[in-house]
Design a protein around this motif. Structure first.
Motif, PDB file in Angstrom:
ATOM      1  N   ARG A  68       0.745  -1.536  -0.387  1.00 32.26           N
ATOM      2  CA  ARG A  68      -0.398   0.122   0.389  1.00 32.26           C
ATOM      3  C   ARG A  68       0.249   1.281   0.163  1.00 32.26           C
ATOM      4  NH1 ARG A  68      -3.601   2.058  -2.316  1.00 32.26           N
ATOM      5  NH2 ARG A  68      -4.084  -0.205  -2.115  1.00 32.26           N
ATOM      6  N   GLU A  69       2.503   1.509   0.755  1.00 30.77           N
ATOM      7  CA  GLU A  69       2.766   2.433   0.751  1.00 30.77           C
ATOM      8  C   GLU A  69       3.668   2.528  -0.429  1.00 30.77           C
ATOM      9  OE1 GLU A  69       3.375  -0.235   3.086  1.00 30.77           O
ATOM     10  OE2 GLU A  69       2.130   0.996   5.324  1.00 30.77           O
ATOM     11  N   GLN A  70       4.018   1.832  -1.309  1.00 31.46           N
ATOM     12  CA  GLN A  70       4.521   1.684  -2.731  1.00 31.46           C
ATOM     13  C   GLN A  70       3.244   2.474  -4.104  1.00 31.46           C
ATOM     14  OE1 GLN A  70       5.844  -2.775  -2.841  1.00 31.46           O
ATOM     15  NE2 GLN A  70       8.426  -1.371  -3.420  1.00 31.46           N
ATOM     16  N   LEU A  71       2.430   1.889  -3.725  1.00 29.75           N
ATOM     17  CA  LEU A  71       0.908   2.263  -4.252  1.00 29.75           C
ATOM     18  C   LEU A  71       0.669   3.944  -4.350  1.00 29.75           C
ATOM     19  CD1 LEU A  71      -1.245  -0.535  -4.190  1.00 29.75           C
ATOM     20  CD2 LEU A  71       0.201  -0.258  -6.312  1.00 29.75           C
ATOM     21  N   ASP A  72       0.559   4.025  -2.903  1.00 26.67           N
ATOM     22  CA  ASP A  72       0.713   5.312  -2.430  1.00 26.67           C
ATOM     23  C   ASP A  72       1.749   6.723  -3.151  1.00 26.67           C
ATOM     24  OD1 ASP A  72      -1.655   4.860  -1.247  1.00 26.67           O
ATOM     25  OD2 ASP A  72      -1.026   4.781   0.557  1.00 26.67           O
ATOM     26  N   ALA A  73       2.568   6.133  -2.155  1.00 31.30           N
ATOM     27  CA  ALA A  73       4.385   6.689  -3.142  1.00 31.30           C
ATOM     28  C   ALA A  73       4.228   7.190  -4.680  1.00 31.30           C
ATOM     29  CB  ALA A  73       5.482   6.273  -2.752  1.00 31.30           C
ATOM     30  N   TRP A  74       4.080   6.020  -4.934  1.00 29.53           N
ATOM     31  CA  TRP A  74       3.354   5.905  -7.253  1.00 29.53           C
ATOM     32  C   TRP A  74       1.984   6.986  -7.145  1.00 29.53           C
ATOM     33  CZ3 TRP A  74       3.939  -0.205  -7.724  1.00 29.53           C
ATOM     34  CH2 TRP A  74       5.003  -0.379  -8.221  1.00 29.53           C
ATOM     35  N   GLY A  75       1.491   6.820  -6.748  1.00 29.94           N
ATOM     36  CA  GLY A  75       0.583   7.519  -7.028  1.00 29.94           C
ATOM     37  C   GLY A  75       0.806   9.060  -6.797  1.00 29.94           C
ATOM     38  N   ILE A  76       1.406   9.762  -5.932  1.00 31.09           N
ATOM     39  CA  ILE A  76       1.204  10.508  -4.989  1.00 31.09           C
ATOM     40  C   ILE A  76       2.597  11.518  -6.432  1.00 31.09           C
ATOM     41  CG2 ILE A  76       2.856  12.057  -3.429  1.00 31.09           C
ATOM     42  CD1 ILE A  76       1.361  10.284  -1.227  1.00 31.09           C
ATOM     43  N   SER A  77       4.196  10.539  -6.504  1.00 34.13           N
ATOM     44  CA  SER A  77       5.455  11.012  -7.259  1.00 34.13           C
ATOM     45  C   SER A  77       4.493  11.576  -8.859  1.00 34.13           C
ATOM     46  CB  SER A  77       6.435  10.540  -7.399  1.00 34.13           C
ATOM     47  OG  SER A  77       6.010   9.056  -8.077  1.00 34.13           O
ATOM     48  N   GLY A  78       3.646  10.662  -8.964  1.00 33.76           N
ATOM     49  CA  GLY A  78       2.624  10.777 -10.422  1.00 33.76           C
ATOM     50  C   GLY A  78       3.973  10.802 -11.491  1.00 33.76           C
ATOM     51  N   PRO A  79       3.388  11.565 -12.618  1.00 33.37           N
ATOM     52  CA  PRO A  79       4.463  11.460 -13.599  1.00 33.37           C
ATOM     53  C   PRO A  79       6.053  10.838 -13.627  1.00 33.37           C
ATOM     54  CG  PRO A  79       3.481  13.944 -14.052  1.00 33.37           C
ATOM     55  CD  PRO A  79       2.601  12.564 -12.919  1.00 33.37           C
ATOM     56  N   THR A  80       6.110  12.303 -12.441  1.00 36.92           N
ATOM     57  CA  THR A  80       7.649  12.254 -12.095  1.00 36.92           C
ATOM     58  C   THR A  80       8.984  10.751 -11.498  1.00 36.92           C
ATOM     59  OG1 THR A  80       7.763  13.355  -9.352  1.00 36.92           O
ATOM     60  CG2 THR A  80       8.143  14.677 -11.689  1.00 36.92           C
ATOM     61  N   ASN A  81       7.746   9.400 -11.152  1.00 33.31           N
ATOM     62  CA  ASN A  81       8.233   8.798 -10.753  1.00 33.31           C
ATOM     63  C   ASN A  81       8.928   7.623 -11.462  1.00 33.31           C
ATOM     64  OD1 ASN A  81       6.177   7.550 -12.068  1.00 33.31           O
ATOM     65  ND2 ASN A  81       5.257   6.547  -9.941  1.00 33.31           N
ATOM     66  N   GLN A  82       9.950   7.232 -11.133  1.00 32.95           N
ATOM     67  CA  GLN A  82      10.365   6.775 -11.926  1.00 32.95           C
ATOM     68  C   GLN A  82      10.591   4.834 -11.966  1.00 32.95           C
ATOM     69  OE1 GLN A  82      13.290   8.469 -13.702  1.00 32.95           O
ATOM     70  NE2 GLN A  82      12.299   9.433 -13.487  1.00 32.95           N
ATOM     71  N   LEU A  83       9.557   4.606 -12.851  1.00 38.43           N
ATOM     72  CA  LEU A  83       9.115   3.338 -12.620  1.00 38.43           C
ATOM     73  C   LEU A  83       9.335   2.475 -14.224  1.00 38.43           C
ATOM     74  CD1 LEU A  83       5.595   3.753 -11.114  1.00 38.43           C
ATOM     75  CD2 LEU A  83       8.222   2.438  -9.892  1.00 38.43           C
ATOM     76  N   GLN A  84       9.542   1.724 -14.401  1.00 40.48           N
ATOM     77  CA  GLN A  84       9.817   0.630 -16.133  1.00 40.48           C
ATOM     78  C   GLN A  84       8.856  -0.140 -15.402  1.00 40.48           C
ATOM     79  OE1 GLN A  84      13.635  -0.465 -16.688  1.00 40.48           O
ATOM     80  NE2 GLN A  84      14.610  -1.233 -14.395  1.00 40.48           N
ATOM     81  N   SER A  85       8.538  -1.094 -16.427  1.00 41.66           N
ATOM     82  CA  SER A  85       7.723  -2.266 -16.401  1.00 41.66           C
ATOM     83  C   SER A  85       7.231  -3.228 -17.741  1.00 41.66           C
ATOM     84  CB  SER A  85       6.391  -1.667 -16.628  1.00 41.66           C
ATOM     85  OG  SER A  85       5.773  -1.162 -17.834  1.00 41.66           O
ATOM     86  N   LEU A  86       7.355  -4.600 -17.367  1.00 39.56           N
ATOM     87  CA  LEU A  86       7.644  -5.666 -19.073  1.00 39.56           C
ATOM     88  C   LEU A  86       6.279  -6.425 -18.430  1.00 39.56           C
ATOM     89  CD1 LEU A  86       8.797  -6.710 -20.265  1.00 39.56           C
ATOM     90  CD2 LEU A  86       9.978  -8.299 -18.711  1.00 39.56           C
ATOM     91  N   ILE A  87       5.405  -5.696 -19.853  1.00 37.91           N
ATOM     92  CA  ILE A  87       4.350  -6.799 -19.954  1.00 37.91           C
ATOM     93  C   ILE A  87       4.893  -8.132 -19.379  1.00 37.91           C
ATOM     94  CG2 ILE A  87       2.291  -7.939 -20.893  1.00 37.91           C
ATOM     95  CD1 ILE A  87       1.698  -4.671 -21.034  1.00 37.91           C
ATOM     96  N   VAL A  88       3.987  -9.426 -18.738  1.00 35.40           N
ATOM     97  CA  VAL A  88       4.917 -11.158 -19.369  1.00 35.40           C
ATOM     98  C   VAL A  88       2.902 -11.559 -18.126  1.00 35.40           C
ATOM     99  CG1 VAL A  88       5.701 -12.608 -19.180  1.00 35.40           C
ATOM    100  CG2 VAL A  88       7.186 -10.579 -18.656  1.00 35.40           C
ATOM    101  N   GLN A  89       2.160 -11.955 -19.760  1.00 36.98           N
ATOM    102  CA  GLN A  89       1.276 -12.008 -19.559  1.00 36.98           C
ATOM    103  C   GLN A  89       0.992 -12.902 -18.122  1.00 36.98           C
ATOM    104  OE1 GLN A  89      -1.533 -10.923 -20.401  1.00 36.98           O
ATOM    105  NE2 GLN A  89      -0.730  -9.540 -21.599  1.00 36.98           N
ATOM    106  N   PRO A  90      -0.631 -13.131 -17.617  1.00 33.99           N
ATOM    107  CA  PRO A  90      -0.955 -12.243 -17.095  1.00 33.99           C
ATOM    108  C   PRO A  90      -0.670 -10.825 -16.698  1.00 33.99           C
ATOM    109  CG  PRO A  90      -1.410 -13.909 -15.472  1.00 33.99           C
ATOM    110  CD  PRO A  90      -0.489 -13.875 -16.512  1.00 33.99           C
ATOM    111  N   TYR A  91       1.328 -11.120 -16.083  1.00 31.24           N
ATOM    112  CA  TYR A  91       1.039  -9.654 -15.297  1.00 31.24           C
ATOM    113  C   TYR A  91       2.345  -9.121 -15.941  1.00 31.24           C
ATOM    114  CZ  TYR A  91       1.220 -13.645 -12.284  1.00 31.24           C
ATOM    115  OH  TYR A  91       0.853 -15.406 -11.777  1.00 31.24           O
ATOM    116  N   VAL A  92       1.827  -7.218 -15.459  1.00 29.36           N
ATOM    117  CA  VAL A  92       2.804  -6.420 -15.135  1.00 29.36           C
ATOM    118  C   VAL A  92       3.793  -6.038 -14.808  1.00 29.36           C
ATOM    119  CG1 VAL A  92       2.789  -4.184 -15.624  1.00 29.36           C
ATOM    120  CG2 VAL A  92       0.775  -4.781 -16.524  1.00 29.36           C
TER     121      VAL A  92
END
Length: 107
Positions: A68-92
């Motif tokens: 929950r803390e990570q989700l909240d932090a990612w939501g607060i920092s919005g577009p400035t957060n430094q996240l990368q992703s990779l889709i590997v069905q069914p997961y992100v």
């Protein structure tokens, strides 16, 4: 085959934003990958059903559901957060991008 898969997954890794993650979080499909792991290695292991590696990473809490803390932090920092992703069905797979110690410094 593994080298082709590795290249394909490497090409699919990219920056991501909170708004894009929201629907995937809602369907409980986001998996957080510790920044010290290689995101492509995790994707290859999941794709190849490498149970031994995946179970070890889960046991060591290197791949987890976001807290929950990570989700909240990612939501607060919005577009400035430094996240990368990779889709590997069914997961992100999502990973925070660590700033390298030498970034921006001349050699």
């Amino acid at each position: 085959m593994t080298q082709d898969l590795r290249k394909e997954l490497t090409d699919m890794v990219g920056p991501t934003h909170w708004n894009w993650l929201k629907p995937h979080i809602a369907r409980d499909a986001v998996v957080f990958v510790d920044p010290h792991l290689d995101l492509v290695d995790v994707g290859v292991a999941l794709t190849n059903d490498n149970v031994q590696s995946v179970q070890r990473w889960i046991g060591e809490q290197l791949i987890t559901k976001p807290t929950r803390e990570q989700l909240d932090a990612w939501g607060i920092s919005g577009p400035t957060n430094q996240l990368q992703s990779l889709i590997v069905q069914p997961y992100v797979l999502v990973q925070e991008i660590l700033a390298s110690a030498d970034s921006g410094s001349p050699i």
